[in-house]
Enzyme design. Structure first.
Site, PDB file in Angstrom:
ATOM      1  N   ASN A 192      46.026  29.496  44.007  1.00 23.85           N
ATOM      2  CA  ASN A 192      47.432  29.108  44.267  1.00 23.85           C
ATOM      3  C   ASN A 192      47.621  27.611  44.490  1.00 23.85           C
ATOM      4  OD1 ASN A 192      46.140  29.505  46.797  1.00 23.85           O
ATOM      5  ND2 ASN A 192      48.117  29.603  47.803  1.00 23.85           N
ATOM      6  N   GLU A 207      39.544  32.275  55.206  1.00 17.31           N
ATOM      7  CA  GLU A 207      41.001  32.058  55.257  1.00 17.31           C
ATOM      8  C   GLU A 207      41.609  33.042  54.283  1.00 17.31           C
ATOM      9  OE1 GLU A 207      42.385  30.254  57.385  1.00 17.31           O
ATOM     10  OE2 GLU A 207      40.652  29.118  58.066  1.00 17.31           O
ATOM     11  N   CYS A 219      50.058  30.844  50.813  1.00 13.85           N
ATOM     12  CA  CYS A 219      49.708  31.812  51.860  1.00 13.85           C
ATOM     13  C   CYS A 219      50.615  31.665  53.077  1.00 13.85           C
ATOM     14  CB  CYS A 219      48.248  31.636  52.250  1.00 13.85           C
ATOM     15  SG  CYS A 219      47.897  29.954  52.765  1.00 13.85           S
ATOM     16  N   GLU A 274      39.792  25.989  59.974  1.00 13.76           N
ATOM     17  CA  GLU A 274      39.485  24.788  59.206  1.00 13.76           C
ATOM     18  C   GLU A 274      40.239  23.622  59.831  1.00 13.76           C
ATOM     19  OE1 GLU A 274      40.642  25.958  55.196  1.00 13.76           O
ATOM     20  OE2 GLU A 274      38.606  26.625  54.814  1.00 13.76           O
TER      21      GLU A 274
END
Ligand code: NAD
Length: 479
Positions: A150, A248, A282, A460
């Site tokens: 994405n 993630e 996301c 992260e």
């Protein structure tokens, strides 16, 4: 057809058995490139190269690593036009978005970790009269970075930069759906003079290349961004050899709108948080909870704005909604639009695919608004990851909090209210890793980034990433 190659041991090369994957231009729905369909042999070559390079890379000074990462960052910016064009053609995202967000952010990722490593420090613990402890943070060895389609170069570099900055060597695998900018990035690393084997980029299908990489004995850590299903598979593969992992994963994020919000700012931002990148971020807010008293007003205004969004050619500067990344994903989104109707939802806007003139074979879906569904139906609980949002009214804070937290996911949430006390209270109680109050997608790269529940394991960003990519070692020296 353009030709994409692996980057192994400093050299561009095809898959060892010369097989390839056909890569599509989603705007046209036509094949336009061939990427290596790599196998276990290619992964082994890449891991061997990374292992060889580790001894010298892990002992370079932070200034040397800073230098390489800065050089790569500069080259990304120098090539911004060609990288943005490549990203748009490969992914279907609008060219202006690729040029204003994706590619600048890839350069920022390299620059951010180039400087972060210069400031990174570890702790010491003094035991009065007895000893001093200090913590050494050592690079792990060869690590794997696996990224989705994405935000191709944006997320690929978000992983590679901290891994390299911390002194690890890397085998990275981009999504087979959007491999082009990872390939161009290989060339940039070569131009920057990055020593051979420090970064290796292997293209291939997830089930083959990705699976071999994540279960490989020599891989010390895996940084993965992608779906929750594949995250779970990676966790299972990584466990027997006790690898570190950072996952993630998916999201189904709420956008919570109180009547006391700054209405115009909320409306403009909600348009973006719903449909930016065709809803394929996301962090997009796909469940919109609106306080009852402004529900009808919001619905009317939102439908009007959404209906005016221009869907079409991603290269046209006036396009706001580009193409869906692949036929497979296009079919998935259409499945969920049908499901929403089967579940009793009413389509207020969109709900159909479109074929812009000259792009009849491309994959386009009109921005879609659904209403009338309970928060706990499948449409409102499962990740669609497309230009589809669902509107739900709420009576009060307690009710919306219950609906928001009754979700398998916990990546992000947006909250719109001018009531400061309520903002703090809700932000404390919402089960999500990132809460935006009166904004969306505002990112400071120093902050911890990641999700709760089925959205992620680990964080992260900033020092979190540098800690993830290093092994702490305690040294205790007696007085
Ligand atoms: P995906 O899980 O299908 O693929 C992600 C990557 O994993 C790809 O490179 C793929 O080739 C690889 N892969 C697939 N099977 C594998 C296996 N068995 N072993 C190892 N690797 C494998 O995800 P996608 O469809 O590319 O991306 C969309 C998903 O990513 C959505 O769920 C979205 O929410 C999520 N995402 C999450 C974040 C976040 O920060 N939390 C950011 C972006 C995207």
């Amino acid at each position: 057809m353009k030709n994409i190659e692996n980057y192994i041991d400093g050299l561009l090369q095809p898959a060892s058995d010369k097989k390839h994957i056909t890569v599509y231009n989603p705007a046209k729905g036509l094949p336009y490139a061939l990427a290596p369909d790599s196998n276990e042999k290619d992964i082994n070559l890449a891991i061997d190269a990374a292992e060889q390079a580790f001894a010298s890379w892990s002992t370079t000074t932070v200034e040397e690593r800073h230098h390489y990462l800065m050089k790569i960052s500069d080259l990304i910016l120098k090539n911004i036009d060609s990288l943005a064009l490549a990203e748009s053609i490969d992914n279907g995202k609008t060219l202006w978005l690729a040029k204003s967000v994706d590619i600048p952010r890839a350069a920022s990722n390299m620059r951010f970790f180039a400087t972060a490593i210069m400031q990174f420090a570890s702790e010491s613990h003094n035991m009065t009269g007895k000893a001093i402890n200090y913590t050494l943070r050592k690079p792990l060895g060869v690590v794997a970075c696996i990224s989705p389609w994405n935000l191709p170069l944006y997320l690929f570099t978000w992983k590679i930069a901290p891994a390299l900055a911390a002194g690890n060597t890397v085998v990275a695998k981009p999504s087979e759906v959007t491999p082009m900018t990872a390939y161009l990035f290989s060339k940039i690393c070569m131009e920057a003079g990055l020593p051979k084997g420090v970064l290796n980029i292997v293209h291939g299908y997830g089930a083959q290349t990705g699976a071999v990489l994540s279960s490989h004995k020599k891989i010390k850590a895996i940084s993965f961004t992608g779906s929750t299903k594949i995250g779970a598979e990676i966790a299972m593969k990584a466990a027997p050899s006790f690898k570190k992992y950072s996952l993630e994963m998916g999201g189904k994020n709420p956008n919570i709108i109180f009547a006391d919000c700054n209405y115009d700012k909320m409306l403009a931002t909600t348009l973006k948080s719903s449909f930016a990148n065709q809803g394929q971020i996301c962090l997009c807010g796909s469940k919109i909870f609106i306080e009852q008293s402004i529900y009808d007003k919001f619905k009317t205004d939102f439908i009007r704005k959404v209906a005016a969004l221009k869907v079409g050619d991603p290269l046209d500067k006036d396009t706001q909604v580009g193409a869906i990344v692949s036929k497979q994903h296009f079919d998935k989104i259409k499945y969920y639009i049908n499901l929403a109707q089967e579940e009793g939802g009413k389509i207020l806007a969109g709900g159909i695919s479109v074929q812009p003139k000259g792009f009849e074979k491309g994959w386009y879906i009109k921005p879609t608004i659904i209403e009338g569904l309970p928060h706990n139906c499948r449409t409102n609980q499962e990740e669609i990851f497309g230009p589809v949002v669902s509107l739900m009214p709420f009576k009060n804070e307690a009710e919306v909090l219950q609906m928001v937290n009754d979700s398998p996911y916990g990546l992000s949430a947006s909250l719109w209210t001018e009531n400061l006390t309520r903002a703090h209270r809700m932000a404390n109680d919402i089960e999500a890793g990132i809460i935006w109050v009166n904004t969306w997608l505002l990112r400071d790269l120093r902050t911890p980034f990641g999700g709760m529940k089925n959205s992620g394991v680990g964080r992260e960003g900033g020092n979190e990433a540098l800690r993830f990519f290093t092994e702490p070692k305690n040294i205790c020296i007696a007085h």
